[in-house]
Design a protein around this motif. Structure first.
Motif, PDB file in Angstrom:
ATOM      1  N   THR A 306       0.827  -1.210   0.000  1.00  0.00           N
ATOM      2  CA  THR A 306       0.000   0.000   0.000  1.00  0.00           C
ATOM      3  C   THR A 306       0.860   1.259   0.000  1.00  0.00           C
ATOM      4  OG1 THR A 306      -1.735  -1.175   1.196  1.00  0.00           O
ATOM      5  CG2 THR A 306      -1.830   1.229   1.219  1.00  0.00           C
ATOM      6  N   LEU A 307       1.926   1.253   0.803  1.00  0.00           N
ATOM      7  CA  LEU A 307       2.794   2.428   0.891  1.00  0.00           C
ATOM      8  C   LEU A 307       3.447   2.741  -0.447  1.00  0.00           C
ATOM      9  CD1 LEU A 307       4.237   4.620   2.503  1.00  0.00           C
ATOM     10  CD2 LEU A 307       5.997   2.929   3.099  1.00  0.00           C
ATOM     11  N   TRP A 308       4.048   1.722  -1.066  1.00  0.00           N
ATOM     12  CA  TRP A 308       4.737   1.963  -2.333  1.00  0.00           C
ATOM     13  C   TRP A 308       3.762   2.346  -3.433  1.00  0.00           C
ATOM     14  CZ3 TRP A 308       9.432   3.323  -2.686  1.00  0.00           C
ATOM     15  CH2 TRP A 308      10.411   2.809  -1.823  1.00  0.00           C
ATOM     16  N   ASP A 309       2.606   1.692  -3.466  1.00  0.00           N
ATOM     17  CA  ASP A 309       1.605   2.041  -4.476  1.00  0.00           C
ATOM     18  C   ASP A 309       1.163   3.495  -4.322  1.00  0.00           C
ATOM     19  OD1 ASP A 309       1.334  -0.265  -6.060  1.00  0.00           O
ATOM     20  OD2 ASP A 309       0.097  -1.239  -4.561  1.00  0.00           O
ATOM     21  N   ALA A 310       0.963   3.910  -3.078  1.00  0.00           N
ATOM     22  CA  ALA A 310       0.522   5.290  -2.833  1.00  0.00           C
ATOM     23  C   ALA A 310       1.588   6.288  -3.271  1.00  0.00           C
ATOM     24  CB  ALA A 310       0.201   5.471  -1.348  1.00  0.00           C
ATOM     25  N   ILE A 311       2.843   5.994  -2.942  1.00  0.00           N
ATOM     26  CA  ILE A 311       3.932   6.895  -3.312  1.00  0.00           C
ATOM     27  C   ILE A 311       4.070   6.987  -4.829  1.00  0.00           C
ATOM     28  CG2 ILE A 311       6.440   7.204  -3.263  1.00  0.00           C
ATOM     29  CD1 ILE A 311       6.412   5.975  -0.445  1.00  0.00           C
ATOM     30  N   ILE A 312       4.123   5.829  -5.473  1.00  0.00           N
ATOM     31  CA  ILE A 312       4.343   5.806  -6.927  1.00  0.00           C
ATOM     32  C   ILE A 312       3.183   6.462  -7.665  1.00  0.00           C
ATOM     33  CG2 ILE A 312       4.526   4.276  -8.934  1.00  0.00           C
ATOM     34  CD1 ILE A 312       6.075   2.332  -7.088  1.00  0.00           C
ATOM     35  N   LEU A 318       1.291  13.646 -10.028  1.00  0.00           N
ATOM     36  CA  LEU A 318       1.923  14.960  -9.997  1.00  0.00           C
ATOM     37  C   LEU A 318       2.765  15.175 -11.253  1.00  0.00           C
ATOM     38  CD1 LEU A 318       3.019  15.170  -6.249  1.00  0.00           C
ATOM     39  CD2 LEU A 318       1.252  16.528  -7.380  1.00  0.00           C
ATOM     40  N   GLY A 319       3.463  14.105 -11.671  1.00  0.00           N
ATOM     41  CA  GLY A 319       4.250  14.211 -12.899  1.00  0.00           C
ATOM     42  C   GLY A 319       3.378  14.496 -14.106  1.00  0.00           C
ATOM     43  N   LEU A 320       2.238  13.828 -14.192  1.00  0.00           N
ATOM     44  CA  LEU A 320       1.309  14.071 -15.296  1.00  0.00           C
ATOM     45  C   LEU A 320       0.770  15.491 -15.244  1.00  0.00           C
ATOM     46  CD1 LEU A 320      -0.417  13.246 -17.686  1.00  0.00           C
ATOM     47  CD2 LEU A 320      -2.053  12.224 -16.083  1.00  0.00           C
ATOM     48  N   ALA A 321       0.411  15.943 -14.049  1.00  0.00           N
ATOM     49  CA  ALA A 321      -0.114  17.310 -13.908  1.00  0.00           C
ATOM     50  C   ALA A 321       0.916  18.332 -14.383  1.00  0.00           C
ATOM     51  CB  ALA A 321      -0.504  17.566 -12.461  1.00  0.00           C
ATOM     52  N   SER A 322       2.171  18.107 -14.050  1.00  0.00           N
ATOM     53  CA  SER A 322       3.213  19.048 -14.478  1.00  0.00           C
ATOM     54  C   SER A 322       3.345  19.076 -16.001  1.00  0.00           C
ATOM     55  CB  SER A 322       4.553  18.669 -13.849  1.00  0.00           C
ATOM     56  OG  SER A 322       5.066  17.471 -14.423  1.00  0.00           O
ATOM     57  N   GLN A 323       3.179  17.928 -16.630  1.00  0.00           N
ATOM     58  CA  GLN A 323       3.283  17.879 -18.088  1.00  0.00           C
ATOM     59  C   GLN A 323       2.093  18.560 -18.757  1.00  0.00           C
ATOM     60  OE1 GLN A 323       6.312  16.521 -19.462  1.00  0.00           O
ATOM     61  NE2 GLN A 323       6.517  16.968 -17.274  1.00  0.00           N
ATOM     62  N   ILE A 324       0.939  18.447 -18.132  1.00  0.00           N
ATOM     63  CA  ILE A 324      -0.236  19.138 -18.670  1.00  0.00           C
ATOM     64  C   ILE A 324      -0.054  20.649 -18.557  1.00  0.00           C
ATOM     65  CG2 ILE A 324      -2.702  19.521 -18.341  1.00  0.00           C
ATOM     66  CD1 ILE A 324      -2.907  16.599 -17.418  1.00  0.00           C
ATOM     67  N   VAL A 325       0.456  21.094 -17.400  1.00  0.00           N
ATOM     68  CA  VAL A 325       0.695  22.531 -17.194  1.00  0.00           C
ATOM     69  C   VAL A 325       1.705  23.044 -18.207  1.00  0.00           C
ATOM     70  CG1 VAL A 325       1.642  24.230 -15.605  1.00  0.00           C
ATOM     71  CG2 VAL A 325       0.045  22.495 -14.762  1.00  0.00           C
ATOM     72  N   LEU A 374       6.155   8.429 -15.409  1.00  0.00           N
ATOM     73  CA  LEU A 374       5.547   9.628 -14.819  1.00  0.00           C
ATOM     74  C   LEU A 374       5.950   9.785 -13.360  1.00  0.00           C
ATOM     75  CD1 LEU A 374       2.007   9.369 -16.438  1.00  0.00           C
ATOM     76  CD2 LEU A 374       3.753  11.089 -16.927  1.00  0.00           C
ATOM     77  N   PHE A 375       6.159   8.671 -12.683  1.00  0.00           N
ATOM     78  CA  PHE A 375       6.640   8.696 -11.297  1.00  0.00           C
ATOM     79  C   PHE A 375       7.994   9.394 -11.214  1.00  0.00           C
ATOM     80  CE2 PHE A 375       9.714   6.099  -8.787  1.00  0.00           C
ATOM     81  CZ  PHE A 375       9.400   6.542  -7.505  1.00  0.00           C
ATOM     82  N   ALA A 376       8.897   9.077 -12.138  1.00  0.00           N
ATOM     83  CA  ALA A 376      10.206   9.721 -12.143  1.00  0.00           C
ATOM     84  C   ALA A 376      10.080  11.221 -12.408  1.00  0.00           C
ATOM     85  CB  ALA A 376      11.096   9.063 -13.202  1.00  0.00           C
ATOM     86  N   ILE A 377       9.221  11.581 -13.346  1.00  0.00           N
ATOM     87  CA  ILE A 377       8.991  13.004 -13.621  1.00  0.00           C
ATOM     88  C   ILE A 377       8.405  13.685 -12.391  1.00  0.00           C
ATOM     89  CG2 ILE A 377       7.652  14.630 -15.015  1.00  0.00           C
ATOM     90  CD1 ILE A 377       7.812  12.583 -17.311  1.00  0.00           C
ATOM     91  N   GLY A 378       7.486  13.009 -11.722  1.00  0.00           N
ATOM     92  CA  GLY A 378       6.875  13.565 -10.518  1.00  0.00           C
ATOM     93  C   GLY A 378       7.896  13.821  -9.428  1.00  0.00           C
ATOM     94  N   ILE A 379       8.865  12.923  -9.274  1.00  0.00           N
ATOM     95  CA  ILE A 379       9.913  13.130  -8.272  1.00  0.00           C
ATOM     96  C   ILE A 379      10.678  14.408  -8.567  1.00  0.00           C
ATOM     97  CG2 ILE A 379      12.155  12.251  -7.493  1.00  0.00           C
ATOM     98  CD1 ILE A 379      11.018   9.466  -7.556  1.00  0.00           C
ATOM     99  N   TYR A 380      11.060  14.575  -9.809  1.00  0.00           N
ATOM    100  CA  TYR A 380      11.810  15.776 -10.174  1.00  0.00           C
ATOM    101  C   TYR A 380      10.991  17.031  -9.899  1.00  0.00           C
ATOM    102  CZ  TYR A 380      14.260  19.293 -12.866  1.00  0.00           C
ATOM    103  OH  TYR A 380      14.923  20.444 -13.239  1.00  0.00           O
ATOM    104  N   PHE A 385      10.044  21.860  -6.878  1.00  0.00           N
ATOM    105  CA  PHE A 385       9.104  22.724  -6.162  1.00  0.00           C
ATOM    106  C   PHE A 385       9.591  23.015  -4.747  1.00  0.00           C
ATOM    107  CE2 PHE A 385       5.462  23.127  -3.270  1.00  0.00           C
ATOM    108  CZ  PHE A 385       4.844  24.236  -3.815  1.00  0.00           C
ATOM    109  N   VAL A 386      10.059  21.989  -4.060  1.00  0.00           N
ATOM    110  CA  VAL A 386      10.567  22.175  -2.696  1.00  0.00           C
ATOM    111  C   VAL A 386      11.777  23.095  -2.703  1.00  0.00           C
ATOM    112  CG1 VAL A 386      11.666  21.008  -0.745  1.00  0.00           C
ATOM    113  CG2 VAL A 386       9.660  19.987  -1.847  1.00  0.00           C
ATOM    114  N   ALA A 387      12.664  22.906  -3.676  1.00  0.00           N
ATOM    115  CA  ALA A 387      13.847  23.766  -3.764  1.00  0.00           C
ATOM    116  C   ALA A 387      13.450  25.213  -3.993  1.00  0.00           C
ATOM    117  CB  ALA A 387      14.751  23.278  -4.894  1.00  0.00           C
TER     118      ALA A 387
END
Length: 820
Positions: A306-312, A318-325, A374-380, A385-387
């Protein structure tokens, strides 16, 4: 440290940072080489390179049976300038490389020109795994993702390969070790094809390269064919330009359509015969998922903890949202395609329209892979964003002590943080290190890690503060070791070698001779490396002893009847074709089934099966090797005269494959209910009847779980027509031909070889398909010869491929002349 020292250190850091940024291209290239190369080396080490290059015969799951195919292509097809043909080695005959993929086999044969055969197979088995990180990196580069996204996508592809949540669907290491190496090759080629098409849609380049790679991907695996063509088609939708002044520039769209057309033409020689002759395949009727009360679509889409599925999943969204933006076309394409693939898993539960033959979980690997991207893109995006937030906070804290112009400089620096190599390299390094730790911990191979016993007496793998049960060790490295130590490396190899040698000796014995063998199906046979080890009887005996069971299950229409036979003769058979009415542990029926299939030998393994076989008058013991007892089946000639004229049964509407299965199994298992052999076609003078379903013996409604294939009977009374006796002699069988002589013409003769429309006959009319899946011919000459040939559709398919090649060559020459 005083103020001057701090100021000097700050100045040095700024100079180093400036110098670092000035060498941005160098650090990008170096990091790309290290990440992609490192991932490839890491994967190679997991797969045991020392064993890959050991000269032996690979085994393990389907891989142990895949050994047969490329060798047959090399020895029997390519030397006749054919890429597909017929073999008598499995299932009483089957079309070879008409339904299964020939490109990986050609790759193996090519490697075998300079390398031992076993090594060539193992290289082919791992090449798709080892090339996926590079193909993914190139995809990221060609799709115009900014650094370090391409490198992070390569790492994401590596995570996908190590994913052990599925073991047979295809693409990852586990599925590849199970035998799905053609899928892995096709998947790498598909990602490379997407890369070339994506760049070509922008620049107009790579038309030929993109078309060829997409075609090669399609020709390497039928399921990846759907993925790659579907992906290219969807990609075109994202490149449809907006109208400007009422006009639309269609250059990109035209390029994409050309790629599809050329790829279709190039792959036509295999795709068209496959699609147009699917009615003669066997549908294994794998139960679609979800199945059972404990299974669900949720567990299919989210197979990890459950934890890994939620994270990924969260980071992928988030990665997809960034690409749409950002309106990044390939980024949005990945998200849209992921949604379509998820929907496909749901809607494909009944298989493909018309063809069927698609097990819906086989779509999941594509969904998982795009989600990892998309998970990898989301991490970046999260780290960026945090930076940015931290930088804004730092500027805010300094605002009171700085003037306006300095604030503007700080804000300018924040806005350009994404373009700094130092920042991007830091994100990439952190992602790589985190991935290395997670994968290393999973496989319990981290530096300074160890297995310890805790206070409760349980064994744990410990690495620093991180602990986990030692039993949770990853298994794909062990699976690769099992496969690549080969048949020769198994403790039971001596027993396996001896039984194969015994069968080879029987084939060479003039009093016994070559022929088909049914061997008892039992899970204990995995001690040879795979339960499929005896599928290689024709490989080891140069086709003298053929195995009724073979790996290409769907390619032969005789497959269901073999497994019905194996169930009757075995203590505990696998019964892989769903919905059949198996006669388990019934040797008396098994003998009649073997006779109907022209089987010469039965090989019993368990004491129970051997005892049951020994009690049958139709079986004569001829040899023994270790636990194996070999029996000769009496009265099982390959070509026999008929005593009663066949009847033509008109099949009801619906799926012709299913209708013939009903007729075939009904006659095969209830021959006493048919006064004549049913055929699907024949001369006008043969009686034509209808078949009706016996509803009193129906088990389950169509589509219901637990259903069994319907039993059909003749709807009209069969008028038996006795035939005069005929003497058949001089029977000779090759890999793709059968010849014999008769002393009387005009009398139907049964040929116990699997039917297929490509069979032609000289000296007779026919052949006609008869139950269960054999052939009948009516001699018009005393000498008859059947041979496997090509149909007009086959010639048309090859013509289209040659047209595609010709057009690409013509285009290349034209471009060269224009350049000169």
């Amino acid at each position: 440290m005083n103020h001057d020292d701090m100021s000097e250190r700050s100045t040095m850091l700024r100079r180093w940072s400036i110098q670092f940024e000035l060498n941005a291209d160098y650090w990008k290239r170096l990091s790309a080489i290290i990440v992609v190369g490192g991932a490839t080396i890491f994967l190679l080490l997991t797969l045991h390179p020392d064993l890959i290059f050991r000269n032996n015969t690979p085994t393990g799951g389907d891989m142990g049976a895949h050994v047969w195919g490329p060798a047959f292509l090399r020895d029997h097809l390519l030397n006749h300038f054919r890429l597909a043909g017929w073999s008598m080695d499995w299932y009483a005959g089957l079309p070879v490389y008409r339904y299964y993929m020939v490109v990986p086999a050609l790759f193996i044969v090519g490697l075998n020109l300079v390398l031992p055969y076993g090594i060539a197979i193992k290289i082919a088995a791992v090449i798709g795994i080892l090339t996926l990180p590079y193909c993914t990196w190139l995809f990221g580069r060609f799709a115009r993702f900014a650094y370090p996204i391409p490198e992070m996508l390569a790492v994401a592809a590596t995570i996908f390969l190590y994913d052990e949540s599925f073991t047979i669907y295809g693409g990852n290491i586990a599925s590849t070790m199970a035998g799905e190496f053609s899928f892995s090759i096709a998947l790498s080629l598909s990602i490379l094809g997407f890369a070339l098409v994506a760049r070509g849609l922008e620049t107009g380049k790579y038309l030929a390269a993109g078309s060829i790679v997409v075609a090669l991907s399609a020709l390497s695996h039928g399921i990846v064919l759907l993925f790659v063509f579907g992906g290219v088609a969807l990609m075109l939708l994202f490149w449809i330009p907006r109208k400007i002044d009422g006009r639309r520039e269609n250059t990109s769209l035209v390029f994409g359509v050309k790629v599809v057309i050329f790829a279709v033409l190039l792959s036509s020689f295999w795709v068209i015969p496959f699609v147009t002759s699917h009615a003669y395949m066997t549908d294994m009727k794998y139960e679609p998922r979800p199945s059972g009360s404990s299974d669900s679509f949720w567990s299919m889409y989210f197979p990890l903890s459950t934890l890994w599925d939620a994270i990924i999943m969260s980071l992928a969204l988030l990665g997809l949202a960034s690409q749409i933006v950002r309106r990044h076309k390939i980024g949005m394409w990945m998200g849209a395609y992921g949604v379509l693939l998820a929907a496909g898993v749901y809607f494909a539960r009944g298989g493909l329209p018309v063809i069927g033959l698609l097990w819906n979980p086989r779509i999941l690997p594509f969904f998982y892979l795009l989600r990892y991207f998309l998970f990898a893109i989301g991490i970046y995006e999260v780290v960026a964003f945090v930076a940015r937030v931290l930088s804004l906070e730092r500027v805010a804290r300094q605002a009171l002590s700085r003037n306006g112009s300095e604030d503007e400089v700080q804000f300018a620096q924040i806005s350009s943080a994404r373009t700094k190599v130092s920042f991007n390299l830091g994100v990439l390094v952190a992602f790589v290190v985190a991935t290395f730790i997670v994968v290393g911990f999973r496989f319990q191979e981290l530096p300074f890690g160890s297995v310890k016993t805790n206070a409760a007496g349980k064994s744990e793998y410990v690495w620093g503060p991180i602990r986990g049960a030692s039993s949770n060790d990853g298994f794909v490295d062990g699976w690769a070791r099992w496969n690549f130590t080969g048949y020769e490396g198994k403790s039971a190899y001596g027993e396996y070698h001896d039984v194969v040698t015994t069968m080879k000796s029987l084939g060479a014995d003039p009093s016994q001779g070559c022929g088909r063998a049914v061997w008892e199906n039992n899970g204990e046979l995995n001690k040879y490396g795979t339960t499929m080890g005896l599928m290689l009887l024709p490989f080891w005996t140069d086709g003298c002893i053929s195995s009724m069971e073979g790996l290409f299950f769907e390619a032969a229409g005789t497959t269901p009847y073999h497994f019905i036979t194996a169930a009757a003769m075995s203590k505990q058979s696998s019964n892989p074709v769903r919905e059949l009415r198996y006669d388990n542990n019934d040797a008396a029926k098994g003998v009649s089934y073997m006779r109907a299939l022209g089987v010469k030998y039965f090989m019993g393994f368990t004491p129970e099966a051997v005892t049951a076989a020994s009690a049958q008058p139709g079986l004569v013991k001829v040899a023994q090797s270790g636990p194996w007892v070999i029996f000769r089946v009496t009265e099982s000639d390959l070509v026999v005269p008929l005593s009663v004229q066949p009847v033509v049964v008109s099949m009801a509407s619906g799926d012709p494959r299913e209708r013939w299965l009903e007729i075939g199994t009904s006659w095969f298992q209830h021959a006493d209910e048919w006064a004549a052999l049913p055929a699907d076609a024949g001369p006008q003078e043969w009686q034509h009847i209808d078949a009706k379903i016996d509803l009193t013996r129906r088990e389950g409604e169509p589509g219901a779980s637990g259903r069994r294939v319907d039993i059909v009977t003749a709807a009209q009374a069969i008028e038996t027509v006795a035939l005069p006796p005929v003497v058949v002699s001089k029977i000779e069988m090759g890999q793709s031909d059968v010849s014999f002589s008769v002393d009387k013409i005009g009398v139907p003769v049964l040929v116990r070889v699997s039917y297929f429309p490509n069979w032609k006959v000289d000296g007779a009319t026919g052949p006609f398909r008869v139950a269960p899946n054999m052939m009948v011919v009516i001699p018009t000459s005393n000498n008859v010869k059947l041979h496997y040939g090509s149909t007009s559709r086959d010639y048309m398919a090859y013509l289209l491929t040659f047209i595609g090649i010709g057009l690409l060559v013509r285009r290349r020459r034209r471009l060269r002349r224009e350049f000169q």
